[in-house]
Design a protein around this motif. Sequence first.
Motif, PDB file in Angstrom:
ATOM      1  N   GLY A  24       0.798  -1.219   0.000  1.00  0.00           N
ATOM      2  CA  GLY A  24       0.000   0.000   0.000  1.00  0.00           C
ATOM      3  C   GLY A  24       0.827   1.263   0.000  1.00  0.00           C
ATOM      4  N   LYS A  25       2.024   1.196  -0.584  1.00  0.00           N
ATOM      5  CA  LYS A  25       2.933   2.350  -0.624  1.00  0.00           C
ATOM      6  C   LYS A  25       3.374   2.630  -2.055  1.00  0.00           C
ATOM      7  CE  LYS A  25       4.925   1.215   3.921  1.00  0.00           C
ATOM      8  NZ  LYS A  25       6.178   0.841   4.627  1.00  0.00           N
ATOM      9  N   ALA A  26       3.979   3.795  -2.246  1.00  0.00           N
ATOM     10  CA  ALA A  26       4.580   4.114  -3.549  1.00  0.00           C
ATOM     11  C   ALA A  26       6.092   4.070  -3.375  1.00  0.00           C
ATOM     12  CB  ALA A  26       4.140   5.491  -4.020  1.00  0.00           C
ATOM     13  N   PHE A  27       6.736   3.071  -3.957  1.00  0.00           N
ATOM     14  CA  PHE A  27       8.193   2.954  -3.865  1.00  0.00           C
ATOM     15  C   PHE A  27       8.893   3.713  -4.988  1.00  0.00           C
ATOM     16  CE2 PHE A  27       6.751  -0.883  -1.565  1.00  0.00           C
ATOM     17  CZ  PHE A  27       7.367  -0.629  -0.344  1.00  0.00           C
ATOM     18  N   SER A  28       8.096   4.199  -5.939  1.00  0.00           N
ATOM     19  CA  SER A  28       8.643   5.004  -7.044  1.00  0.00           C
ATOM     20  C   SER A  28       7.485   5.764  -7.673  1.00  0.00           C
ATOM     21  CB  SER A  28       9.327   4.110  -8.086  1.00  0.00           C
ATOM     22  OG  SER A  28       8.389   3.206  -8.659  1.00  0.00           O
ATOM     23  N   GLY A  29       7.811   6.508  -8.704  1.00  0.00           N
ATOM     24  CA  GLY A  29       6.753   7.156  -9.457  1.00  0.00           C
ATOM     25  C   GLY A  29       6.568   8.612  -9.109  1.00  0.00           C
ATOM     26  N   PRO A  30       5.643   9.240  -9.867  1.00  0.00           N
ATOM     27  CA  PRO A  30       4.914   8.645 -10.994  1.00  0.00           C
ATOM     28  C   PRO A  30       5.862   8.330 -12.155  1.00  0.00           C
ATOM     29  CG  PRO A  30       4.550  11.014 -10.954  1.00  0.00           C
ATOM     30  CD  PRO A  30       5.322  10.682  -9.714  1.00  0.00           C
ATOM     31  N   ASP A 315      -8.052  -7.910 -14.129  1.00  0.00           N
ATOM     32  CA  ASP A 315      -7.131  -6.845 -14.557  1.00  0.00           C
ATOM     33  C   ASP A 315      -7.372  -5.568 -13.755  1.00  0.00           C
ATOM     34  OD1 ASP A 315      -9.648  -6.761 -15.834  1.00  0.00           O
ATOM     35  OD2 ASP A 315      -8.894  -5.403 -17.353  1.00  0.00           O
ATOM     36  N   PRO A 316      -6.687  -5.397 -12.648  1.00  0.00           N
ATOM     37  CA  PRO A 316      -6.936  -4.242 -11.782  1.00  0.00           C
ATOM     38  C   PRO A 316      -6.364  -2.942 -12.319  1.00  0.00           C
ATOM     39  CG  PRO A 316      -5.092  -5.485 -10.935  1.00  0.00           C
ATOM     40  CD  PRO A 316      -5.636  -6.279 -12.096  1.00  0.00           C
ATOM     41  N   CYS A 317      -6.881  -1.844 -11.803  1.00  0.00           N
ATOM     42  CA  CYS A 317      -6.299  -0.529 -12.066  1.00  0.00           C
ATOM     43  C   CYS A 317      -5.093  -0.354 -11.138  1.00  0.00           C
ATOM     44  CB  CYS A 317      -7.327   0.564 -11.795  1.00  0.00           C
ATOM     45  SG  CYS A 317      -6.638   2.229 -11.916  1.00  0.00           S
ATOM     46  N   ILE A 318      -3.935  -0.043 -11.710  1.00  0.00           N
ATOM     47  CA  ILE A 318      -2.732   0.164 -10.901  1.00  0.00           C
ATOM     48  C   ILE A 318      -2.272   1.621 -11.014  1.00  0.00           C
ATOM     49  CG2 ILE A 318      -2.012  -2.259 -11.055  1.00  0.00           C
ATOM     50  CD1 ILE A 318       0.010  -1.345 -13.221  1.00  0.00           C
ATOM     51  N   ARG A 319      -3.202   2.468 -11.446  1.00  0.00           N
ATOM     52  CA  ARG A 319      -2.892   3.874 -11.661  1.00  0.00           C
ATOM     53  C   ARG A 319      -2.219   4.558 -10.473  1.00  0.00           C
ATOM     54  NH1 ARG A 319      -4.474   8.019 -15.119  1.00  0.00           N
ATOM     55  NH2 ARG A 319      -4.333  10.062 -14.138  1.00  0.00           N
ATOM     56  N   PRO A 320      -2.678   4.354  -9.209  1.00  0.00           N
ATOM     57  CA  PRO A 320      -2.049   5.089  -8.096  1.00  0.00           C
ATOM     58  C   PRO A 320      -0.594   4.720  -7.832  1.00  0.00           C
ATOM     59  CG  PRO A 320      -3.718   3.556  -7.292  1.00  0.00           C
ATOM     60  CD  PRO A 320      -3.847   3.582  -8.776  1.00  0.00           C
TER      61      PRO A 320
END
Length: 424
Positions: A24-30, A315-320
Amino acid sequence: MNDIGWELLNKKDKENIINGIIEGKAFSGPLHIEIHPTDRCTTSCFFCSTRWRRKKDELSLNTISSISKEMKEMGVRSFLLSGGGEPLAHKEKEKILEELGKSKAHMFGVTTNGVGLNKNVREILIGLKCQQVIVSINCSNERTYSEMMQVGPKVFHYVLENVKKLIEERKNNLPKVIFQFLVYKKNYNSIVEMYNLAKEVGVDRIIFNGLSFLKEELKMKKEETEEMISYFKQILKVDEYRKILGIYSFEQDIGEYILKIEREIGNERSKRNILKKILEFILKNKEYSLKEKLKHRKEMKVRKKEKYYLDKILDPCIRPWYCLTIRSDGAVPVCCVRQHILMGNIYENSIKEIWEGEKFIEYRKQMREVILLGKRYKEKKDLISNACILSSKGFSSCPFRSFYYRRDFPFMEKLENIIGKFES
């Protein structure tokens, strides 16, 4: 093509997305950013879905410069120009393209009506090695174009000339040029002419789409839909996805109709013996070289594999964990569809602050529940719509949910290992 920069990701990028979903984290991006440079437009399309929020906003050159610098600092892999308004209607379009080129992010593409594809713009797009240009031409002749786009008939021919020049001037076959036709009640009977126009101009691919939020009198009747499908069948039997990239509709669910046509074409082919197949492969469609035929054969195998995976795996949304959108007013919406839900504004916070901020953290938390619970997910929350939920399929699901990664089969398999397998 049409993977909005996914092919530019490396192994670590994809691992970060998978681990980010699990934790539940962002390790990179956008990793990808969609930018709407302006609310201005050079046409007045009666069907425009963004009119409700247009105020003639425009991202200034200084703002674009700041976005470009931050994209470079954050390691953004690619960007797309869209709208909003018409991206090439920006008063300083050439300068903003050059400024975004300094970000070192790859220019995946631009979606445009083609009016602004002047010589300078074409040269810059070619110099940036822009991957694709989608031109919403929408019609096959000046009369229907003028009615639909609410401009003079000469504009139709002006756009066609711009596109022809881009194809003539491009290097190493880039950018790929795609014609988009928006099919509805008043132009569906010219589908064959649309297809023939695209081939005559020499574009690489064709997308057929539909309109949304139509008034009742502009919605198609059952018999009109059936007639429309007959025209799609006519061109699919000839094309077999050589030029056609996809056939969709926002007005109604035509997915089963198209699948039926594909099955019929496949069944007809399977009835032929080996010798007949070989002779047809060599002698049929003489306008295509042997190399092009072999490429098409490979493409059809990939399409078949893609369908297999989509039938097998949710096929989930992985946008975030992957991308965000910046509008011409500086607002960052939750996604490209639900523009009314805002996550922040670049005039108030940096891209990094928005991406790592409370709203995106909550967005990832909610989308994580959708993915990790899979079909067990029931509760719709404020940042999640019914179209995001994995049990939604076909017309009820978001049309942009997974199109950019669904041909990355190893990634799809990694997703399969976590969907519905963990407690949220």
